[in-house]
Design an enzyme around this catalytic site. Structure first.
Site, PDB file in Angstrom:
ATOM      1  N   HIS A 306      52.596  39.917  54.587  1.00 40.08           N
ATOM      2  CA  HIS A 306      52.338  38.579  54.066  1.00 40.08           C
ATOM      3  C   HIS A 306      52.924  37.553  55.008  1.00 40.08           C
ATOM      4  CE1 HIS A 306      52.116  35.149  51.364  1.00 40.08           C
ATOM      5  NE2 HIS A 306      51.200  35.842  50.718  1.00 40.08           N
ATOM      6  N   ASP A 363      47.650  42.072  46.439  1.00 40.38           N
ATOM      7  CA  ASP A 363      46.360  42.759  46.435  1.00 40.38           C
ATOM      8  C   ASP A 363      46.475  44.275  46.462  1.00 40.38           C
ATOM      9  OD1 ASP A 363      44.778  40.434  46.407  1.00 40.38           O
ATOM     10  OD2 ASP A 363      45.161  40.118  48.533  1.00 40.38           O
TER      11      ASP A 363
END
Ligand code: CMC
Length: 421
Positions: A306, A363
């Site tokens: 991320h 996700d």
């Protein structure tokens, strides 16, 4: 601590103010940089660039903190409904019982789209990707709801917000029904927003439908966890498109397109496709870990890493636990959940992933829940978009109210110098 930053350039000292956020995060305010020095900054991907000052969402990537309007994401996911969280993001405070009832009823009043939208939807080829259809239909809504919203009129802004929240949920359900070859249906305003979404999506023409609380509560949680994430790719898109005075619906449509990419919201689809590939290949997670680390191989461990979180993604923690609960409540035994857990375990103890601070993101496990709920893989990012809708609206509204200037970065030109034909 110094409250100014000094830049020494060409023998001159230039001072720039330091801006401090409410959680003590710091920024150099370079608004006067070019005017005073002739310089610009260069920051591809905006890794070090703040584009705005915002009151909506706080994210501390080093410590895995995510708060909407000051409330921890876990508290909201465990105690609130998606409609309450939408209200919080858009209007700044958690609603009272009467506020939330009014908000939900006003949304229900708008739970209809023009019948001609069906014609547009039907004209998409079978097999068209649901995200492309959703972006197009959201854009098409502009033709049926013309005019840009006057953000300074509370009444007009409120009307646009309830319209968008309502109509977007119908588009979500219809895009799903188109994908599944099911007849288009109409909303049931006697039930809650999320129950209606679930009913519109899953109702079959040959069966009676009864809402399952495990499905609505899982959907509520997933939508809340996706509802905002400060200045990510799609939200920045929504703000920048809106800054040109494009309409709210047009800005949201652009946000949907930005979300579609597999490095952003499209990662939820890519994760399941990756896990299925590993399963089909015999389940050798080590082989895929090596590919992910190989700089000469395009494979990346989808659902990992991320831009901001460098410790853990708090949403991933909540979703992982929810995945276990939902699968057990629904009696689903999905072998790819075990593959996902195996991959996570290996990655968390692998030097490459540790050094680069790569952890599972939102996700990584969300698709496993969507799958258990009976949502097809290509629809995952559409579900993300519905969750992100209140965040996009809140950010668009804030950008307009702050009268932010049109978004227009600069560049360093490295092309050919002036030449004659
Ligand atoms: N698998 C393997 N290596 C990775 C991964 C990954 N998933 N993510 C990052 N790296 C490596 C990357 O190759 C680089 O290595 P090196 O320093 O040796 O060149 C290093 O880690 C830093 O990566 P980066 O690409 O410079 O980091 P970024 O902040 O630009 O990208 C990211 C962040 C999310 C795009 C990236 O981690 C990624 O591609 N992840 C997989 C896609 C994904 O799961 N996206 C969903 C993000 S969360 C939800 C959302 O935003 O919608």
């Amino acid at each position: 601590m110094k409250d100014k930053i000094t830049l020494l350039y060409n023998g001159n000292e230039h001072e720039f103010p330091l801006i401090k956020g409410s959680e003590n995060e710091l920024a150099i305010d370079i608004k006067t940089l070019r005017q005073n020095t002739g310089l610009i900054t260069l920051d591809p991907g905006y890794k070090n660039t703040g584009s705005c000052i915002s009151d909506i969402t706080f994210l501390d990537g080093e410590n895995g903190v995510l708060r909407y309007r000051g409330y921890d994401i876990a508290d909201l996911a465990n105690n609130s409904s998606f409609i309450e969280v939408s209200y919080l993001l858009i209007f700044g405070e958690l609603p009272s019982k009467s506020d939330v009832e009014k908000f939900e009823n006003d949304i229900k009043e708008e739970l209809l789209v023009h019948e001609d939208i069906k014609t547009i939807l039907k004209s998409f080829p079978t097999g068209a990707h649901p995200m492309g259809i959703l972006a197009s239909l959201t854009s098409a809504l502009i033709s049926f709801n013309p005019g840009s919203v006057d953000v300074r009129s509370d009444e007009k802004m409120y009307h646009a917000i309830v319209q968008l929240m309502a109509k977007f949920s119908i588009l979500t359900a219809w895009v799903h029904r188109k994908h599944e070859g099911l007849p288009l249906n109409y909303p049931d305003i006697s039930i809650s927003y999320v129950e209606n979404l679930s009913k519109m999506m899953f109702m079959k023409p040959n069966k009676n439908y009864s809402n399952q609380s495990v499905i609505t509560s899982a959907l509520n949680k997933l939508l809340i966890l996706h509802a905002d994430h400060e200045q990510n790719c799609s939200t920045s898109t929504v703000r920048i498109v809106g800054s040109s005075e494009a309409s709210l619906f047009a800005s949201i449509s652009a946000g949907i397109s930005a979300l579609w990419g597999r490095l952003h919201g499209g990662a939820n689809q890519a994760v399941i496709e990756m896990l299925e590939l590993i399963k089909r290949d015999g389940g050798d997670t080590k082989k895929f870990m090596s590919k992910a680390k190989d700089k000469n191989h395009p494979f990346r461990l989808m659902g990992f890493g991320h831009r901001v979180y460098k410790n853990f993604d708090p949403r991933a923690k909540i979703i992982k636990q929810a995945a276990d609960e939902v699968l057990s409540d629904l009696g689903v035994n999905d072998p790819i959940l075990e593959i996902a857990k195996g991959l996570e375990k290996e990655a968390l103890s692998d030097k490459y992933f540790i050094e680069r601070k790569l952890y599972p993101n939102v996700d990584f496990y969300s698709g496993i829940i969507y799958r258990a709920l009976g949502i097809p893989t290509q629809m995952f990012t559409v579900m993300f978009a519905l969750g992100r809708l209140p965040g996009w609206i809140a950010q668009w509204k804030e950008m307009k109210l702050n009268q932010e200037p049109i978004g227009r970065p600069r560049q360093i030109y490295k092309g050919r110098k002036h030449r004659k034909i």
